[in-house]
Design a protein around this motif. Structure first.
Motif, mmCIF file in Angstrom:
data_model
loop_
_atom_site.group_PDB
_atom_site.id
_atom_site.type_symbol
_atom_site.label_atom_id
_atom_site.label_comp_id
_atom_site.label_asym_id
_atom_site.label_seq_id
_atom_site.Cartn_x
_atom_site.Cartn_y
_atom_site.Cartn_z
ATOM 1 N N TYR A 124 0.831 -1.197 0.000
ATOM 2 C CA TYR A 124 0.000 0.000 0.000
ATOM 3 C C TYR A 124 0.873 1.258 0.000
ATOM 4 N N LYS A 125 1.920 1.265 0.802
ATOM 5 C CA LYS A 125 2.816 2.421 0.844
ATOM 6 C C LYS A 125 3.517 2.608 -0.498
ATOM 7 N N LYS A 126 3.875 1.484 -1.122
ATOM 8 C CA LYS A 126 4.529 1.562 -2.417
ATOM 9 C C LYS A 126 3.583 2.124 -3.463
ATOM 10 N N HIS A 127 2.313 1.697 -3.377
ATOM 11 C CA HIS A 127 1.299 2.201 -4.311
ATOM 12 C C HIS A 127 1.091 3.703 -4.125
ATOM 13 N N CYS A 128 0.991 4.140 -2.856
ATOM 14 C CA CYS A 128 0.821 5.571 -2.569
ATOM 15 C C CYS A 128 2.013 6.367 -3.069
ATOM 16 N N SER A 129 3.208 5.784 -2.943
ATOM 17 C CA SER A 129 4.405 6.470 -3.410
ATOM 18 C C SER A 129 4.355 6.670 -4.917
ATOM 19 N N ARG A 130 3.839 5.655 -5.638
ATOM 20 C CA ARG A 130 3.736 5.784 -7.089
ATOM 21 C C ARG A 130 2.724 6.854 -7.474
ATOM 22 N N ILE A 131 1.634 6.969 -6.705
ATOM 23 C CA ILE A 131 0.605 7.960 -7.003
ATOM 24 C C ILE A 131 1.121 9.374 -6.741
ATOM 25 N N ASP A 132 1.801 9.558 -5.611
ATOM 26 C CA ASP A 132 2.279 10.886 -5.229
ATOM 27 C C ASP A 132 3.530 11.297 -5.996
ATOM 28 N N ASN A 133 4.276 10.312 -6.479
ATOM 29 C CA ASN A 133 5.509 10.599 -7.186
ATOM 30 C C ASN A 133 5.535 9.873 -8.532
ATOM 31 N N PRO A 134 4.668 10.272 -9.452
ATOM 32 C CA PRO A 134 4.601 9.569 -10.735
ATOM 33 C C PRO A 134 5.860 9.794 -11.558
ATOM 34 N N THR A 135 6.098 8.887 -12.482
ATOM 35 C CA THR A 135 7.223 9.024 -13.399
ATOM 36 C C THR A 135 6.863 10.004 -14.516
ATOM 37 N N PHE A 136 7.883 10.420 -15.251
ATOM 38 C CA PHE A 136 7.621 11.313 -16.386
ATOM 39 C C PHE A 136 6.719 10.617 -17.403
ATOM 40 N N ALA A 137 6.941 9.313 -17.619
ATOM 41 C CA ALA A 137 6.120 8.569 -18.580
ATOM 42 C C ALA A 137 4.656 8.544 -18.166
ATOM 43 N N GLN A 138 4.399 8.355 -16.866
ATOM 44 C CA GLN A 138 3.013 8.355 -16.383
ATOM 45 C C GLN A 138 2.367 9.718 -16.579
ATOM 46 N N CYS A 139 3.098 10.775 -16.319
ATOM 47 C CA CYS A 139 2.559 12.125 -16.518
ATOM 48 C C CYS A 139 2.308 12.399 -18.000
ATOM 49 N N ALA A 140 3.209 11.910 -18.857
ATOM 50 C CA ALA A 140 3.031 12.112 -20.294
ATOM 51 C C ALA A 140 1.747 11.442 -20.771
ATOM 52 N N ASN A 141 1.504 10.223 -20.320
ATOM 53 C CA ASN A 141 0.284 9.505 -20.714
ATOM 54 C C ASN A 141 -0.960 10.232 -20.226
ATOM 55 N N LYS A 142 -0.927 10.707 -18.986
ATOM 56 C CA LYS A 142 -2.080 11.430 -18.431
ATOM 57 C C LYS A 142 -2.322 12.736 -19.182
ATOM 58 N N PHE A 143 -1.242 13.428 -19.532
ATOM 59 C CA PHE A 143 -1.379 14.693 -20.264
ATOM 60 C C PHE A 143 -2.046 14.451 -21.612
ATOM 61 N N ILE A 144 -1.590 13.429 -22.342
ATOM 62 C CA ILE A 144 -2.159 13.127 -23.661
ATOM 63 C C ILE A 144 -3.627 12.744 -23.532
ATOM 64 N N GLU A 145 -3.949 11.906 -22.543
ATOM 65 C CA GLU A 145 -5.341 11.481 -22.329
ATOM 66 C C GLU A 145 -6.264 12.669 -22.077
ATOM 67 N N SER A 146 -5.776 13.638 -21.302
ATOM 68 C CA SER A 146 -6.622 14.762 -20.912
ATOM 69 C C SER A 146 -6.724 15.843 -21.978
ATOM 70 N N HIS A 147 -5.840 15.817 -22.983
ATOM 71 C CA HIS A 147 -5.838 16.877 -23.992
ATOM 72 C C HIS A 147 -6.221 16.428 -25.393
#
Length: 401
Positions: free
Chosen positions: A91-114
């Motif tokens: 659970y802590k590892k999962h929370c860490s991934r959510i609070d500290n996403p990678t650049f690749a995760q942010c790139a995917n989210k940015f494309i999805e939202s735009h």
């Protein structure tokens, strides 16, 4: 005395029967019916039996599995329940991934939202392709908050001079993704991909590197020869290209055109705002020959597109007209260049007003005051101009000494 370390590396490799094989001290090798193998730490806590997975064999060797079992035994001896400790860690590892996403995760989210707001559906794929090729191998797996100027330079420097146009687009895309991450509180501080006042001090200006590339246009006095070549070719691409020339439209506007956009009574092609570059509805007067093309191609109707492609429900491909022009007909020109050909003809040998020519090309008005007062689109006057354009290119030019 219970025997420990019953298993050997050879035995683990050769076991072919499904079941549980004990190594001792709570460590078991589980063999499934499909003969896949995995390690388990099996124990009892407060009278209940539990299993903690240690990983699959052979990725996790016997020696590594024994070390893992030893760590969980220490937890058990300390009075804690290993399965609960593992869940808490995950659970802590999962929370860490959510609070500290990678650049690749942010790139995917940015494309999805735009991507819903991008004009061309292929734009999202272009983003993904360039990021996958140039950016993600270098910084994709790093937390977005770790991205600094040095890492951005590692992406851009190798291609800045050789592929400056691509590199400039990449820089903007990285900047947008990092801005998105900052707004979502995933990172703090200045954007290391910012150009003005930052990367412009480290990299050469694109204006000094790039050479301006204009779309190669066919001279207007050569249009008659092309027109004859098109009319001797009965393909969908030839009809689409002639339609494009006679309407001075863009490639995307033509290959995306559908039958419900044509008003045959008024002889007008109405292109909806979402398909226009300036996001404003554009009305195109249909000249006499353009109407003939529509009548001819309607006999071949297979779907909603005026110029259907090879797929059952799709339109003509983006490259079909360029291939016809450059490969089949062997012209050293581009399809988009015919807009320049039309504009040159209108400016150099006609008296049609400048604003009418700009309307025909669906160009946006740079003068805000003029844009605020303009209401009409000169549709009937433009009809006269497009008929004049048709007459000109249908007329064989006189030879000039």
């Amino acid at each position: 005395m219970r025997r420990i370390q019953n298993l050997t590396a050879r035995k683990c490799e050769t076991i072919k029967e499904p079941g549980y094989y004990a190594d001792g001290q709570n460590l078991y090798l589980q063999v499934s019916k499909a003969l896949s193998k995995s390690w388990l730490f099996i124990y009892k806590f407060q009278g209940r039996k539990h299993e903690v997975g240690l990983g699959g064999y052979p990725d996790i060797s016997l020696a590594v599995a024994r070390d893992g079992a030893a760590r969980w035994r220490k937890v058990l001896i300390a009075g804690d329940n290993p399965i609960e400790i593992k869940r808490e860690q995950e659970y802590k590892k999962h929370c860490s991934r959510i609070d500290n996403p990678t650049f690749a995760q942010c790139a995917n989210k940015f494309i999805e939202s735009h991507q819903a707001g991008w004009k061309n559906p292929k734009h999202a794929q272009q983003w993904k392709n360039t990021l996958d090729h140039y950016v993600l191998p270098i910084i994709g797996n790093l937390q977005v908050k770790q991205i600094d100027t040095g890492l951005v330079m590692r992406v851009l420097e190798p291609i800045w001079l050789e592929k400056n146009e691509t590199a400039s687009r990449l820089r903007g895309r990285i900047e947008n993704i990092l801005d998105w991450a900052s707004v979502h509180k995933y990172r703090q501080g200045d954007n290391p991909a910012r150009w003005r006042g930052h990367l412009d001090k480290l990299l050469s200006s694109p204006n000094k590197i790039q050479r301006i590339k204009h779309f190669k246009a066919l001279p207007y006095h050569e249009m008659n020869g092309l027109l004859l070549a098109l009319r001797s070719n009965s393909s969908i691409s030839a009809m689409a290209l002639e339609f494009l020339i006679l309407t001075a439209a863009r490639t995307g506007e033509v290959i995306g055109s559908q039958w419900n956009e044509i008003d045959f009574n008024q002889k007008i092609w109405i292109i909806p705002a979402e398909r226009m570059k300036v996001k404003k509805e554009h009305r195109v007067p249909i000249a006499s020959r353009t109407l003939e093309i529509l009548s001819n191609v309607k006999q071949l109707k297979v779907n909603d597109y005026i110029f259907p492609g090879r797929t059952r429900n799709g339109g003509l491909s983006n490259a079909a007209m360029d291939k016809l022009l450059q490969v089949t007909l062997n012209y050293d020109a581009t399809v988009h260049g015919f807009r320049s050909t039309f504009r040159d003809w209108a400016s150099e040998i006609t008296n049609f007003p400048h604003e009418m020519c700009e309307m025909a090309l669906a160009h946006s008005i740079k003068n805000q005051a003029e844009a605020a007062y303009r209401r009409g689109d000169m549709i009937e006057k433009r009809r006269v101009m497009m008929e004049a354009w048709l007459t000109y290119i249908e007329t064989k030019p006189c030879k000039v000494k």
